[in-house]
Structures are given as C-alpha cells and as structure tokens.
Write an enzyme that holds these catalytic residues in place. Structure first.
Site, short mmCIF file in Angstrom:
data_model
loop_
_atom_site.label_atom_id
_atom_site.label_comp_id
_atom_site.label_asym_id
_atom_site.label_seq_id
_atom_site.Cartn_x
_atom_site.Cartn_y
_atom_site.Cartn_z
N ASP A 3 7.50 -2.73 -12.50
CA ASP A 3 8.14 -1.45 -12.22
C ASP A 3 9.66 -1.57 -12.22
OD1 ASP A 3 7.84 -3.00 -9.85
OD2 ASP A 3 8.28 -1.24 -8.62
N GLU B 73 6.95 -3.25 -6.86
CA GLU B 73 7.88 -4.12 -6.13
C GLU B 73 9.08 -3.34 -5.63
OE1 GLU B 73 11.32 -6.85 -5.57
OE2 GLU B 73 11.11 -5.17 -6.96
#
Length: 249
Positions: free
Chosen positions: A74, A126
C-alpha cells in the site's frame, strides 16, 4: 528441481514501473497482490497464496535458514504521475515502499534449493492499521529471520524505527458568539492552536545537536471544528502525530 533465475536491471526497472502504475492506497491493494502473485509464479516460487486479509505469501528455496523478506504493497493517498528522469523513476510508492518490495522479490527469486528458504511477503495496510502484519503475527510463521523493506538506505541495515504516539484532543468551550463580537466567548479552535504550539515547543526543545532522523517531532495532522463561517466554534477536535526516536525512552 533446482531452478535459478537471473533478473536483469532492465527487467527489474520495467517491473517496478508496472507496480508504480498500480494505485494501491491502504486496503485497496488487490491489483498489486494479483500482480505480485503472477510474478511469483513466473519466477518459480511455490505455495503462492493471497491470504484472508490480502497479503501475498510465497516460498522459494528449501532448507535452513528460513528468512522472511517482507514489504508493503500500500501507499499513502494521492496519485503521483509515473515518470523517468535520467536514472531516476518517480511515482507514488517509488521509495515507500514498492522499490524495496520489488527488490526483495527479485532477490528471493535468485535463491537456489538447499541454500535456505525465502518466504516472500507483500503485506497490506502498513500505512493504515497494520492489518497485514497483524495477520502474519497470528499465523505464527516458522521463520528464523525477518527483513522488512523500507526506504532507509541501501548501505546498512536499520535495526529500529521511531515509535509513534497519536493524541486525539477534543476541546469544548462554554459558549459561542457571533464572529463580529468574538470577545464574548472563547474560541475552541484558537484554544487548540495554543495547546498545539505549547506541546510542540516543549516536546521539540533542546534538540539542536540531533540529526533530523533522530529528532522527536510533534505534528498536528487533523483539525475539525466550527459549524458556521460567522460563529465562533464551541468544539474542536485535533489529532497530533508524535514520532519518538529510538534513543529516547
């Protein structure tokens, strides 16, 4: 079967560019997960899976030691046009952290059987609530070592990161007033600003001799307050992001 792959720099850059063209903010990583799973298959990985939260997990090699190479798929919100300038490649996530992720993928692809086992992981969320890492911890994976890919440089291993403390502050005042007569009441937003300034000054004091990477920082990141353009606010909600260096208890 002992399968060995040599990844050329040109191929690696091309694959990174493809990864950067996939816009994958937290919890929207599915296109990147499918891309990585497909590349793992091409590169001879085994036991390739996308788990229940969206992590990509694949195995290469055999025997000990068992090393996990983990990066996150991400990116923070906001699109950045993918472009090349000289020897540099730009795009959202180019540094944090699709380049480290792809580098670990290709490093893992080069391992030969009986030289150890690489568990490659592309983790989700994350930049959000660490959904991917939390799920990996629950799995209690059989690994001896773990290396996480982040933009911390390529000349040495980083053994610790700053800690994070989030403060959610809500200030309420007794009453509000018309903006033409602000002296009639306190202003919740202004009170929040006063608190923010004092907090920042106290926490960030006496750090003149520290490098930027070792600074304690207090940053206001969100402010919500007010109900009308011409009325002083009775309430204000503020978020502070405090980063604590590794040498501070």
């Amino acid at each position: 079967m002992d399968t060995h792959f040599t990844v050329t720099p040109r191929f690696a850059v091309k694959m990174l560019e493809k990864a950067l063209r996939l816009y994958t903010p937290s919890l929207s990583e599915k296109p990147m997960a499918e891309f990585l799973a497909d590349k793992c298959d091409d590169l001879g990985f085994e036991d390739i899976q996308i788990d229940e939260v969206g992590n990509v997990i694949a195995k290469k090699g055999s025997g000990a030691p068992r090393i996990m190479l983990c990066g996150h798929m991400d990116v923070v919100p906001g699109k950045v046009k993918v472009r090349k300038e000289g020897d540099s490649l730009y795009g959202r996530g180019a540094s944090d952290a699709k380049a480290p992720l792809m580098a670990m993928l290709f490093a893992a692809a080069s391992i030969q059987n009986n030289n150890g086992t690489i568990i490659f992981v592309g983790a989700v969320d994350e930049e959000g609530n660490a959904t991917g890492i939390k799920n990996l911890v629950k799995k209690k994976m059989d690994i001896d070592y773990a290396v996480f890919g982040e933009p911390s440089g390529i000349k040495k291993v980083t053994i610790a990161y700053k800690g994070r403390l989030a403060i959610n502050l809500k200030i309420s005042v007794e009453d509000s007033s018309h903006a033409s007569a602000p002296w009639l009441s306190k202003n919740a937003i202004l009170e929040s600003m006063i608190f923010a300034r004092e907090l920042k000054e106290k926490l960030e004091a006496n750090q003149e001799d520290k490098s930027k990477g070792m600074l304690l920082t207090a940053t206001m990141t969100e402010v919500k307050g007010g109900t009308s353009h011409n009325v002083t606010p009775k309430e204000c909600e503020t978020t502070f992001d405090i980063r604590i260096p590794v040498d501070m208890n």
